[in-house]
Design a protein around this motif. Structure first.
Motif, short mmCIF file in Angstrom:
data_model
loop_
_atom_site.label_atom_id
_atom_site.label_comp_id
_atom_site.label_asym_id
_atom_site.label_seq_id
_atom_site.Cartn_x
_atom_site.Cartn_y
_atom_site.Cartn_z
N UNK A 33 37.55 9.06 5.01
CA UNK A 33 36.22 8.59 4.63
C UNK A 33 35.24 8.37 5.78
N UNK A 34 35.72 8.02 6.96
CA UNK A 34 34.80 7.68 8.06
C UNK A 34 34.19 8.92 8.71
N UNK A 35 34.90 10.03 8.68
CA UNK A 35 34.40 11.27 9.31
C UNK A 35 33.32 11.89 8.43
N UNK A 36 32.06 11.53 8.69
CA UNK A 36 30.93 11.99 7.90
C UNK A 36 30.77 13.51 7.97
N UNK A 37 31.29 14.10 9.03
CA UNK A 37 31.21 15.56 9.17
C UNK A 37 31.87 16.28 8.00
#
Length: 267
Positions: free
Chosen positions: A64-68
């Motif tokens: 979830x944290x990797x917006x890429x």
């Protein structure tokens, strides 16, 4: 509708951090959609879109944290759905989707190289650098600087608990760069030797806030205390669109078994 095995394998490798680094995660997600488009058995455009949506959902729920990752999926899915409104031919939309996915992968690789060239100009001959975790954008800067003939030395944190810093050490060592691996807690101790800190980013918010591997903020504070310049290397697909309307970047919490074994938790 079933998700192709190749997509499930990519999703599992992202979830278990066999694929690491926001840029690599984005490219893997794009490749997953390319696989889904290639292997779709749909006989209508509507069913093809449904197949791709299923693959996209399987990939979206991994890190979830990797917006890429969602940005890569948005890039492909938005263009594919727009094209779907203009055609009734499955093979046409399949070819378009595959081409769009490959375009994202190629442009993201090019972005990494451009960041390397731009970032290398900010590094001086003889600089001592410090980095945290494993960022392809950051290593691209260091390798580009070395190719320019600049003599640099790098401190790389080991980045516990999964030691992504070891990947950074291997990449830079293979490029002939002098690297010293340090425990994460030694950052403040060595900061007086450092000229510049360079890190990557998992996400960049609308207000400029950077989300990156746990421990990055402590390194930034140590750099500020020592008056050491701090740089973040990030592609534009790491900018979080949700933060424009007040949304927050979801911070992933990993399993406690990455720190201690099951027996310890039961004690």
């Amino acid at each position: 509708m079933s998700v192709p095995l190749g997509v499930e394998e990519i999703a599992d490798r992202i979830r278990t951090m066999q694929i690491r680094g926001a840029g690599e995660i984005a490219r893997a997600a794009a490749q997953g959609l390319v696989i889904a488009a290639t292997e779709s058995k749909a006989t209508s455009v509507q069913n093809f879109v449904s197949d791709l949506e299923g693959a996209a959902q399987a990939l979206l729920h991994t890190r979830p944290t990797a917006v890429s990752l969602p940005n890569a999926i948005r890039f492909i899915m938005h263009r594919m759905k727009s094209f779907a409104q203009k055609t009734v031919d499955v093979e046409s939309i399949r070819a378009f989707t595959i081409s769009t996915g490959q375009s994202f992968i190629n442009s993201s690789k090019m972005a990494k190289e451009v960041i390397g060239e731009i970032g290398a100009r900010r590094i001086r001959d003889g600089d001592v650098l410090l980095t945290h975790c494993n960022s392809s954008a950051t290593t691209s800067i260091f390798i580009s600087a070395a190719k320019m003939g600049k003599r640099i030395r790098v401190f790389a944190t080991e980045t516990r608990p999964l030691y992504q810093g070891h990947l950074t050490v291997k990449e830079l060592t293979d490029a002939g760069i002098d690297v010293t691996v340090i425990v994460d807690s030694a950052v403040r101790h060595v900061m007086h030797e450092v000229d510049r800190v360079v890190v990557g980013a998992d996400a960049v918010a609308a207000n400029g806030a950077v989300v990156n591997k746990i421990g990055t903020s402590l390194i930034a504070l140590a750099a500020h205390e020592a008056s050491v310049r701090f740089f973040v290397a990030a592609e534009t697909f790491k900018f979080s669109p949700e933060t424009l309307i007040g949304g927050l970047v979801e911070i992933e919490e990993r399993s406690p078994t990455e720190l201690v074994d099951e027996e310890f938790l039961k004690a």
